[in-house]
Design a protein around this motif. Structure first.
Motif, PDB file in Angstrom:
ATOM      1  N   ALA A 301       0.830  -1.205   0.000  1.00  0.00           N
ATOM      2  CA  ALA A 301       0.000   0.000   0.000  1.00  0.00           C
ATOM      3  C   ALA A 301       0.866   1.256   0.000  1.00  0.00           C
ATOM      4  O   ALA A 301       0.562   2.231  -0.692  1.00  0.00           O
ATOM      5  CB  ALA A 301      -0.937  -0.003   1.207  1.00  0.00           C
ATOM      6  N   ARG A 302       1.954   1.242   0.770  1.00  0.00           N
ATOM      7  CA  ARG A 302       2.844   2.407   0.800  1.00  0.00           C
ATOM      8  C   ARG A 302       3.532   2.594  -0.551  1.00  0.00           C
ATOM      9  O   ARG A 302       3.745   3.730  -0.999  1.00  0.00           O
ATOM     10  CB  ARG A 302       3.884   2.273   1.909  1.00  0.00           C
ATOM     11  N   ALA A 303       3.881   1.494  -1.226  1.00  0.00           N
ATOM     12  CA  ALA A 303       4.496   1.600  -2.547  1.00  0.00           C
ATOM     13  C   ALA A 303       3.532   2.236  -3.547  1.00  0.00           C
ATOM     14  O   ALA A 303       3.918   3.107  -4.336  1.00  0.00           O
ATOM     15  CB  ALA A 303       4.929   0.220  -3.034  1.00  0.00           C
ATOM     16  N   LEU A 304       2.269   1.800  -3.515  1.00  0.00           N
ATOM     17  CA  LEU A 304       1.289   2.375  -4.437  1.00  0.00           C
ATOM     18  C   LEU A 304       1.013   3.834  -4.085  1.00  0.00           C
ATOM     19  O   LEU A 304       0.858   4.679  -4.976  1.00  0.00           O
ATOM     20  CB  LEU A 304       0.002   1.563  -4.413  1.00  0.00           C
ATOM     21  N   ALA A 305       0.963   4.145  -2.784  1.00  0.00           N
ATOM     22  CA  ALA A 305       0.790   5.540  -2.374  1.00  0.00           C
ATOM     23  C   ALA A 305       1.938   6.393  -2.884  1.00  0.00           C
ATOM     24  O   ALA A 305       1.737   7.520  -3.374  1.00  0.00           O
ATOM     25  CB  ALA A 305       0.692   5.629  -0.857  1.00  0.00           C
ATOM     26  N   TYR A 306       3.150   5.865  -2.784  1.00  0.00           N
ATOM     27  CA  TYR A 306       4.309   6.593  -3.316  1.00  0.00           C
ATOM     28  C   TYR A 306       4.153   6.850  -4.807  1.00  0.00           C
ATOM     29  O   TYR A 306       4.396   7.971  -5.289  1.00  0.00           O
ATOM     30  CB  TYR A 306       5.600   5.804  -3.061  1.00  0.00           C
ATOM     31  N   LEU A 307       3.750   5.838  -5.568  1.00  0.00           N
ATOM     32  CA  LEU A 307       3.618   5.997  -7.017  1.00  0.00           C
ATOM     33  C   LEU A 307       2.546   7.027  -7.370  1.00  0.00           C
ATOM     34  O   LEU A 307       2.711   7.815  -8.311  1.00  0.00           O
ATOM     35  CB  LEU A 307       3.301   4.651  -7.669  1.00  0.00           C
ATOM     36  N   ILE A 308       1.447   7.039  -6.623  1.00  0.00           N
ATOM     37  CA  ILE A 308       0.391   8.034  -6.861  1.00  0.00           C
ATOM     38  C   ILE A 308       0.936   9.443  -6.629  1.00  0.00           C
ATOM     39  O   ILE A 308       0.701  10.363  -7.421  1.00  0.00           O
ATOM     40  CB  ILE A 308      -0.821   7.743  -5.967  1.00  0.00           C
ATOM     41  N   LEU A 309       1.678   9.619  -5.542  1.00  0.00           N
ATOM     42  CA  LEU A 309       2.240  10.937  -5.228  1.00  0.00           C
ATOM     43  C   LEU A 309       3.361  11.303  -6.189  1.00  0.00           C
ATOM     44  O   LEU A 309       3.506  12.470  -6.580  1.00  0.00           O
ATOM     45  CB  LEU A 309       2.752  10.959  -3.792  1.00  0.00           C
ATOM     46  N   ARG A 310       4.137  10.317  -6.584  1.00  0.00           N
ATOM     47  CA  ARG A 310       5.221  10.572  -7.545  1.00  0.00           C
ATOM     48  C   ARG A 310       4.637  11.000  -8.888  1.00  0.00           C
ATOM     49  O   ARG A 310       5.138  11.924  -9.535  1.00  0.00           O
ATOM     50  CB  ARG A 310       6.057   9.310  -7.700  1.00  0.00           C
ATOM     51  N   GLU A 311       3.571  10.337  -9.318  1.00  0.00           N
ATOM     52  CA  GLU A 311       2.909  10.716 -10.565  1.00  0.00           C
ATOM     53  C   GLU A 311       2.379  12.140 -10.465  1.00  0.00           C
ATOM     54  O   GLU A 311       2.525  12.934 -11.413  1.00  0.00           O
ATOM     55  CB  GLU A 311       1.770   9.756 -10.866  1.00  0.00           C
ATOM     56  N   HIS A 312       1.771  12.477  -9.343  1.00  0.00           N
ATOM     57  CA  HIS A 312       1.269  13.837  -9.130  1.00  0.00           C
ATOM     58  C   HIS A 312       2.401  14.851  -9.288  1.00  0.00           C
ATOM     59  O   HIS A 312       2.236  15.897  -9.936  1.00  0.00           O
ATOM     60  CB  HIS A 312       0.644  13.931  -7.740  1.00  0.00           C
ATOM     61  N   GLY A 313       3.562  14.542  -8.732  1.00  0.00           N
ATOM     62  CA  GLY A 313       4.692  15.462  -8.812  1.00  0.00           C
ATOM     63  C   GLY A 313       5.262  15.598 -10.206  1.00  0.00           C
ATOM     64  O   GLY A 313       5.547  16.714 -10.656  1.00  0.00           O
ATOM     65  N   VAL A 314       5.435  14.471 -10.922  1.00  0.00           N
ATOM     66  CA  VAL A 314       6.034  14.566 -12.251  1.00  0.00           C
ATOM     67  C   VAL A 314       5.075  15.234 -13.235  1.00  0.00           C
ATOM     68  O   VAL A 314       5.509  15.954 -14.150  1.00  0.00           O
ATOM     69  CB  VAL A 314       6.496  13.187 -12.778  1.00  0.00           C
ATOM     70  N   LEU A 315       3.763  15.035 -13.043  1.00  0.00           N
ATOM     71  CA  LEU A 315       2.808  15.720 -13.916  1.00  0.00           C
ATOM     72  C   LEU A 315       2.771  17.219 -13.623  1.00  0.00           C
ATOM     73  O   LEU A 315       2.584  18.036 -14.535  1.00  0.00           O
ATOM     74  CB  LEU A 315       1.420  15.106 -13.780  1.00  0.00           C
ATOM     75  N   ALA A 316       2.962  17.590 -12.356  1.00  0.00           N
ATOM     76  CA  ALA A 316       3.069  19.015 -12.027  1.00  0.00           C
ATOM     77  C   ALA A 316       4.311  19.611 -12.675  1.00  0.00           C
ATOM     78  O   ALA A 316       4.268  20.721 -13.231  1.00  0.00           O
ATOM     79  CB  ALA A 316       3.115  19.206 -10.515  1.00  0.00           C
ATOM     80  N   LEU A 317       5.421  18.886 -12.620  1.00  0.00           N
ATOM     81  CA  LEU A 317       6.645  19.356 -13.270  1.00  0.00           C
ATOM     82  C   LEU A 317       6.428  19.513 -14.775  1.00  0.00           C
ATOM     83  O   LEU A 317       6.858  20.523 -15.373  1.00  0.00           O
ATOM     84  CB  LEU A 317       7.779  18.372 -12.997  1.00  0.00           C
ATOM     85  N   PHE A 318       5.755  18.546 -15.386  1.00  0.00           N
ATOM     86  CA  PHE A 318       5.474  18.670 -16.819  1.00  0.00           C
ATOM     87  C   PHE A 318       4.601  19.886 -17.113  1.00  0.00           C
ATOM     88  O   PHE A 318       4.823  20.593 -18.108  1.00  0.00           O
ATOM     89  CB  PHE A 318       4.790  17.410 -17.350  1.00  0.00           C
ATOM     90  N   SER A 319       3.612  20.144 -16.268  1.00  0.00           N
ATOM     91  CA  SER A 319       2.757  21.312 -16.476  1.00  0.00           C
ATOM     92  C   SER A 319       3.560  22.609 -16.406  1.00  0.00           C
ATOM     93  O   SER A 319       3.305  23.552 -17.166  1.00  0.00           O
ATOM     94  CB  SER A 319       1.640  21.340 -15.426  1.00  0.00           C
ATOM     95  N   ILE A 320       4.531  22.661 -15.506  1.00  0.00           N
ATOM     96  CA  ILE A 320       5.385  23.850 -15.408  1.00  0.00           C
ATOM     97  C   ILE A 320       6.205  24.018 -16.684  1.00  0.00           C
ATOM     98  O   ILE A 320       6.295  25.119 -17.246  1.00  0.00           O
ATOM     99  CB  ILE A 320       6.294  23.741 -14.173  1.00  0.00           C
ATOM    100  N   VAL A 321       6.797  22.933 -17.144  1.00  0.00           N
ATOM    101  CA  VAL A 321       7.588  22.987 -18.383  1.00  0.00           C
ATOM    102  C   VAL A 321       6.707  23.370 -19.561  1.00  0.00           C
ATOM    103  O   VAL A 321       7.060  24.249 -20.369  1.00  0.00           O
ATOM    104  CB  VAL A 321       8.267  21.624 -18.636  1.00  0.00           C
TER     105      VAL A 321
END
Length: 353
Positions: A301-321
């Motif tokens: 569950a913690r691994a999947l939670a990490y992936l959800i949050l990691r995806e949120h972060g990389v998509l935010a970075l893409f939006s900035i770019v």
């Protein structure tokens, strides 16, 4: 690994969590230039003057998706087959994006070079057999070719729906429904502490999807209650089958929001548009993921939670770019990555993912 609390996996997740971006860090990234972002995150394509804006954008998104999926592969190594299958099912959304691109190419008779330009290059553990699918003559043959292998259930449901209705919308809705349905099927195979924590986390994801689909299909697309209900995937948490049936028969947007269980009622109180509901539900899911990551005992569950949050972060970075590549003012970029509140009314018919 079958023993809770899976010390190795938990240790790995905790170490990788240092890579997650906080809201304050995302806000600080909005102030950086493209060369600064390229240097900090290894996005060399941004510095290549020979690439046009669209190619740079595509290369950046490809690099960020590869980072996410590489980390997924690392995290599933110590999991047993059931656990890894569930996490892989979550990550196959990117193959689903490619499948939709291939199907649209067939439906609208697009040139193969145009189709290829819009496909993600994915690692083997989530990849479609794209070269074989390229040779298909029509939508039905493409889906039949995909019915062998890990995407068989998605392909079969899509083919059956398309044979009946011949509608692109119905086809894509069926693929989305099967994608989430497959996650539910795999989730129910996980037992004990892992299963309980995963139900809380994925339940929040499914609650978000179910409510957004219900509101979109009823009020943006004008589908009847029965047609809408047929498209939905019941959640394993709040928006279960019986509750969805009651909600879908309500007549207005406000009535549906008022009839939701807590904490959704409080979270969405005062929302006046689908876009605002989408934003608040996204916050609900990331809050649940942070809670699971911080307090959970299940490594899966913690691994999947990490992936959800990691995806949120990389998509935010893409939006900035992307915002900088398009020359958007910083204020709009900050709204897009949700570090600033919008100061204008949102379109109530805005599309929601």
């Amino acid at each position: 690994m079958t023993l809770a609390p899976q010390p190795y996996l938990n240790t790995r997740v905790s170490a990788m969590s240092e890579r997650l971006l906080t809201s304050d860090q995302i806000a600080a990234l909005c102030e950086l230039s493209l060369p600064d972002l390229a240097e900090r995150f290894g996005l060399e394509a941004l510095l290549d003057e020979q690439l046009d804006r669209r190619t740079k954008s595509r290369a950046v998104k490809q690099a960020l998706i590869n980072t996410l999926l590489d980390e997924l592969r690392v995290l599933i190594r110590p999991m047993n087959a059931t656990e890894a299958g569930l996490v892989l099912a979550w990550g196959r959304k990117y193959a689903l994006f490619n499948l939709k691109t291939l199907l649209r190419g067939q439906l609208y008779e697009l040139d193969q070079s145009e189709i290829s330009a819009n496909l993600y290059e994915l690692p083997a553990h989530v990849r479609l057999p794209q070269q074989e699918l390229f040779r298909a003559e029509g939508v039905l043959e493409l889906l039949r070719k995909l019915e062998q292998g890990p995407y068989s259930l998605i392909a079969r449901q899509g083919r059956e729906v398309f044979e009946q209705k011949r509608e692109p919308f119905a086809l894509e809705a069926a693929l989305d429904q099967r994608y989430y349905g497959e996650m539910v099927r795999r989730l129910l195979q996980v037992s004990n502490q892992d299963g309980n924590e995963l139900k809380q986390l994925l339940g929040a994801v499914l609650d978000r999807v179910g409510l957004l689909w219900l509101l979109r299909f009823r009020f943006s697309y004008g589908l009847s209650p029965s047609e809408t209900y047929y498209q939905l995937v019941p959640s394993v948490r709040l928006l279960h089958r019986d509750r969805l049936l009651r909600l879908v028969n309500l007549e207005t947007f406000d009535e549906i929001l008022a009839a939701l269980p807590e904490p959704l009622t409080s979270r969405l109180a005062g929302s006046t548009s689908l876009m605002e509901v989408q934003r608040r539900l996204g916050g609900h899911v990331t809050d649940e993921a942070r809670r699971t990551l911080a307090n959970g005992q299940s490594g899966v569950a913690r691994a999947l939670a990490y992936l959800i949050l990691r995806e949120h972060g990389v998509l935010a970075l893409f939006s900035i770019v992307q915002g900088q590549l398009l020359g958007l003012p910083r204020e709009l970029i900050e709204i897009a990555v949700e570090v600033s509140e919008p100061n204008c009314p949102a379109d109530s018919l805005a599309d929601a993912a």
